[in-house]
Scaffold this motif. Structure first.
Motif, PDB file in Angstrom:
ATOM      1  N   LEU A   1       0.830  -1.209   0.000  1.00  0.00           N
ATOM      2  CA  LEU A   1       0.000   0.000   0.000  1.00  0.00           C
ATOM      3  C   LEU A   1       0.864   1.259   0.000  1.00  0.00           C
ATOM      4  O   LEU A   1       0.526   2.259  -0.633  1.00  0.00           O
ATOM      5  CB  LEU A   1      -0.921   0.005   1.218  1.00  0.00           C
TER       6      LEU A   1
ATOM      7  N   GLU B   1       2.292   1.593  -3.474  1.00  0.00           N
ATOM      8  CA  GLU B   1       1.227   1.971  -4.403  1.00  0.00           C
ATOM      9  C   GLU B   1       1.032   3.483  -4.475  1.00  0.00           C
ATOM     10  O   GLU B   1       0.693   4.025  -5.528  1.00  0.00           O
ATOM     11  CB  GLU B   1      -0.081   1.302  -3.977  1.00  0.00           C
ATOM     12  N   SER B   2       1.268   4.172  -3.366  1.00  0.00           N
ATOM     13  CA  SER B   2       1.053   5.621  -3.339  1.00  0.00           C
ATOM     14  C   SER B   2       1.976   6.362  -4.303  1.00  0.00           C
ATOM     15  O   SER B   2       1.725   7.525  -4.642  1.00  0.00           O
ATOM     16  CB  SER B   2       1.247   6.159  -1.916  1.00  0.00           C
TER      17      SER B   2
ATOM     18  N   MET C   1      -1.964  -3.277  -8.101  1.00  0.00           N
ATOM     19  CA  MET C   1      -2.021  -1.988  -7.429  1.00  0.00           C
ATOM     20  C   MET C   1      -1.851  -0.849  -8.421  1.00  0.00           C
ATOM     21  O   MET C   1      -1.429  -1.044  -9.556  1.00  0.00           O
ATOM     22  CB  MET C   1      -0.963  -1.913  -6.332  1.00  0.00           C
TER      23      MET C   1
ATOM     24  N   GLN D   1      -6.465   2.487  -5.633  1.00  0.00           N
ATOM     25  CA  GLN D   1      -6.165   3.233  -4.414  1.00  0.00           C
ATOM     26  C   GLN D   1      -7.398   3.639  -3.607  1.00  0.00           C
ATOM     27  O   GLN D   1      -7.336   3.699  -2.379  1.00  0.00           O
ATOM     28  CB  GLN D   1      -5.343   4.481  -4.758  1.00  0.00           C
ATOM     29  N   LYS D   2      -8.480   3.924  -4.262  1.00  0.00           N
ATOM     30  CA  LYS D   2      -9.664   4.427  -3.560  1.00  0.00           C
ATOM     31  C   LYS D   2     -10.571   3.321  -3.034  1.00  0.00           C
ATOM     32  O   LYS D   2     -11.556   3.585  -2.347  1.00  0.00           O
ATOM     33  CB  LYS D   2     -10.472   5.331  -4.501  1.00  0.00           C
TER      34      LYS D   2
ATOM     35  N   ARG E   1      -9.951  -4.656  -0.926  1.00  0.00           N
ATOM     36  CA  ARG E   1      -8.863  -4.940  -1.859  1.00  0.00           C
ATOM     37  C   ARG E   1      -8.683  -6.437  -2.104  1.00  0.00           C
ATOM     38  O   ARG E   1      -7.659  -6.852  -2.629  1.00  0.00           O
ATOM     39  CB  ARG E   1      -7.556  -4.359  -1.303  1.00  0.00           C
TER      40      ARG E   1
ATOM     41  N   ARG F   1      -1.848   4.025   6.476  1.00  0.00           N
ATOM     42  CA  ARG F   1      -2.726   4.324   5.332  1.00  0.00           C
ATOM     43  C   ARG F   1      -3.977   3.449   5.394  1.00  0.00           C
ATOM     44  O   ARG F   1      -5.090   3.906   5.118  1.00  0.00           O
ATOM     45  CB  ARG F   1      -1.979   4.113   4.018  1.00  0.00           C
TER      46      ARG F   1
END
Length: 450
Positions: free
Chosen positions: A199, A202-203, A228, A233-234, A238, A443
């Motif tokens: 995660l 992924e950002s 990813m 992301q939103k 997942r 996150r």
């Protein structure tokens, strides 16, 4: 206030979000990382200290029984459990190294949580150990934030200990949950550590990718194949993005232990013989350094083993070497030997040769270790990491677009070469070796607790 909490085998760290970005909080001085170690005057002092100075009570009858025994033992031994007697992190290690024989020291209790065959009282004691560490970390983090922290997403490996299967995972997670609740967290959720690391990576992505996340921690290695990128992301759920998981109890501690066994334990008699030419029993050299194995540690440091070691010394062709092993037994020096191996492993990631030193009371032992010898010593745990990678790839039946490596042992050139050979041409990205999981956990916490 919520945090992401990486209760790691080697180090612990926590993070909060500031302006949408993770910030790791100071836990020991100015450092955001605190080694997963604890030191106390006695083993029993842990449970009494938790009750007396953290004001944390047992939550069941087994815990109450453990506390009564601890208080009675310390009273009979004339030990007053005072404020400051429980040490954590670097302070714990320094206290242990100052006088190993006179203190109770434990490193990486997370390694024990999924062990099979634990009695209820052992589970309760491990809960106390974890709770004490978590309570200390919570206090330090709240001091940094100047705010109460009541909610946390805690990382966990895919598998805590392979031989116990899902039963071991349930046991370990239940210990973590109970300890966290007693430490003062009102809401707790868990997330797989490699997923959390993913995660964070992924950002930084501008387009969707399939990524193999390889998290090589102190006690476990986890591999996750994850879709990813911006389109994911939103999404709160997942599950569809998680293509494969694999993991087992092999990590940095295992590399250190294997290196110590092959290169340092000969200084204590490994590879020597009895006068009759018979080889020395291997467990006497493995058990003292198997710091992530409850049974091995119990066998070596048991009172009955003293007579066995004394007889080995009388029968040895090189009794001076076994006399050193007796010092390991008397002074609980297994952790010190493994620490020397860890220092060698880290140094050999940047140089081809290193002189490892072990300080005993009356002598300093020294031996030279090369990168080739390191590679040979850790061949077995490295092969297990290779199996995990291949297992994840077989589950997903696809080749990743990138490999994201994280965890303290991901710095090893040997492990990096393993991935390069397994997936030639696939780019390898190195994250924050120690902070990626923590950042990903916070996150995820934002989505859980918003």
């Amino acid at each position: 206030m919520f945090i992401g909490f990486d209760y790691g085998t080697a180090n612990c760290s926590v993070a909060t979000l500031e302006n949408g970005k993770p910030r790791l909080l100071a836990l020991e001085g100015d450092s955001p990382f605190i080694p997963s170690t604890l030191c106390a005057p006695t083993r029993e002092a842990v449970s009494e200290y938790l009750w007396r100075h953290f004001n944390i009570k047992p939550n069941d009858s087994v815990g109450e029984q453990l506390l009564r025994r601890a208080v009675n033992f310390n009273r009979e031994e004339g030990i007053d459990v005072e404020p400051g007697d429980l040490r954590f992190g670097r302070s714990a290690l320094a206290t242990y190294l100052e006088d190993p024989e006179e203190v109770y020291y434990v490193k990486s209790p997370k390694s024990f949580l999924g062990a099979t065959g634990l009695r209820d009282v052992q589970i309760s004691f491990f809960e106390d150990l974890v709770c004490a560490m978590m309570a200390n970390i919570k206090q330090q983090a709240e001091s940094d934030l100047q705010e109460d922290i009541l909610r946390a997403v805690i990382g966990r490996p895919v598998n805590f200990q392979g031989i116990g299967g899902e039963k071991a995972n349930i046991q370990a997670e239940s210990i973590l949950l109970a300890a966290a609740k007693r430490a003062g967290f009102k809401e707790v959720q868990f997330q797989f550590e490699p997923v959390a690391a993913g995660l964070e990576y992924e950002s930084s992505l501008a387009q969707d990718k399939t990524v193999l996340v390889v998290d090589i921690g102190g006690g476990t290695t986890d591999c996750s194949l994850i879709q990813m990128g911006p389109s994911w992301q939103k999404k709160d759920d997942r599950r569809e993005s998680l293509l494969a998981h694999s993991g087992c109890r092999v990590g940095g501690n295992d590399l250190d232990i294997h290196l110590a066994f092959e290169q340092l334990m000969p200084l204590f008699g490994k590879n020597s013989t009895l006068q009759r030419g018979i080889a020395m029993p291997i467990p006497q050299f493995w058990n003292p350094i198997a710091i992530n194995n409850v049974a091995a540690q119990s066998d070596f440091y048991a009172s009955a083993n003293r007579q066995v070691l004394q007889q080995l010394m009388r029968d040895a062709s090189e009794p001076d070497l076994i006399a050193r092993l007796m010092k390991v037994y008397r002074e609980t020096l297994g952790y010190q030997i493994v620490r020397s191996a860890e220092e060698a492993k880290i140094a050999l990631s940047e140089q081809t040769q290193f002189s490892a030193r072990i300080a005993l009371a009356d002598e300093v032992l020294e031996t030279s270790i090369t990168t080739a010898e390191l590679s040979d010593a850790i061949a077995s745990p490295v092969a297990k990491v290779a199996e995990l990678v291949n297992d994840a790839l077989a589950q997903a039946e696809t080749t990743p677009d990138a490999i994201f490596m994280t965890g303290g042992s991901a710095r090893s050139p040997i492990l990096r070469a393993l991935l390069e050979n397994t997936l030639p041409g696939v780019p390898i990205v190195a994250g924050d070796y120690f902070g990626s999981v923590t950042s990903g956990l916070v996150r995820h916490a934002e989505k859980c607790f918003r």
